[in-house]
Design a protein around this motif. Sequence first.
Motif, PDB file in Angstrom:
ATOM      1  N   MET A 194       0.832  -1.200   0.000  1.00 60.62           N
ATOM      2  CA  MET A 194       0.000   0.000   0.000  1.00 60.62           C
ATOM      3  C   MET A 194       0.870   1.255   0.000  1.00 60.62           C
ATOM      4  N   LYS A 209      -2.443   0.291  -4.696  1.00 56.10           N
ATOM      5  CA  LYS A 209      -3.502   0.844  -3.855  1.00 56.10           C
ATOM      6  C   LYS A 209      -2.950   2.035  -3.094  1.00 56.10           C
ATOM      7  N   HIS A 256      -6.492   2.616  -8.206  1.00 51.01           N
ATOM      8  CA  HIS A 256      -7.044   2.230  -6.900  1.00 51.01           C
ATOM      9  C   HIS A 256      -6.662   3.270  -5.847  1.00 51.01           C
ATOM     10  N   ILE A 302      -9.156  -3.631  -5.392  1.00 49.49           N
ATOM     11  CA  ILE A 302      -7.922  -3.853  -6.146  1.00 49.49           C
ATOM     12  C   ILE A 302      -7.915  -5.279  -6.721  1.00 49.49           C
TER      13      ILE A 302
END
Length: 353
Positions: free
Chosen positions: A93, A125, A153, A353
């Motif tokens: 992330m 993401k 995302h 995602i």
Amino acid sequence: MNRIKYELRRIKNYLFFLKKIRMPINKQEKKIFYFGITMHNNLGDQAQKYCIRKWLSKYYPERFVYEIPSRIIYDERFHYLEHLKKVVQPDDMFVFQSGYCTLDLGPAFEDKMHRMVIQAFPNQKMLIFPQTVYYQKEENRQRAIREYNIAKHMLFLARDHISYESALSMFDKLKVELFPDIVTSLIGAFSFDFQREGILVCARNDAEKFYTSQDLDKLIVHLSQKYHVDCTDTTLPIDPYWLDQNLEYRLIKEFEKYARYKLIITDRYHGTIFSLIAGTPVIVIKTNDHKVTTGVDWFKGIYDGYVYLAEDLDSVRLLTDQIICKTYTHSLTPYFNEKYYSKLKEVFEDVTI
């Protein structure tokens, strides 16, 4: 001589962060890459970093967080994006520092960093913590539209209604939400029982200020005829390296300072939030943009009686006399943490995602 000391300190800070980000990155572990980490001595931005760290630690304890300063990205001499491409995994992330960063004022290095990371990792993401959005030039606005919208995302948080409407119109491919500044999550988290006296004026000294120093000096002189008045700013002469190592301690000391006054007068957005963390009523005076005045909108109907927006400096004088005479509990509810930040993970998880 002062300039030499400043440059040496700046180099030391960058070497410190370079050492941190050059740690071996384990491809197998779950990771969060935190971009744009604050490296200067503005306590408002540092408080955002503190809150983001706490939020990540609470809601993603299983993930290792790698903190990356903006310059390591936008200064292409470091070639750090090439390094990241070798180690970033699909389920890693990305999060980005909050602030006045999605803009084209000045060099706009933070905005450049955002766009560079998005261009390099469009499928990752991403969570961009609350931003003020402001583009002066249409060509820069159009570039941002093109380059942000390739993110597949991303959750983009805007921290005021004007920024939210701008983000909605620009970033139609992203999930955009209206969220308060993350430092509001600290309101109601502390209790102070100091004897309160006088007024603290927290005034900025940069291009965003609306009133001249002379105007503010006249106000302070006027108020000093009736009340004890001290002055401060959220940008303080503190070594950022030391600040990073002692951040919680220094922030609590700052909140304690604000909790020793009956009233705060400020044109700093985080000066307003620090006042509420301290449970101290605050008069907000305008700046050259919408960041501070629209930020006040968050507190309407929630902390009524604690936040006042002054139309001009004459109204500051009138409001001061009214507020000083009132009785306050100096105890506020943790509304923003409960309403927003305790639920942010759910909002972020909805970005598929």
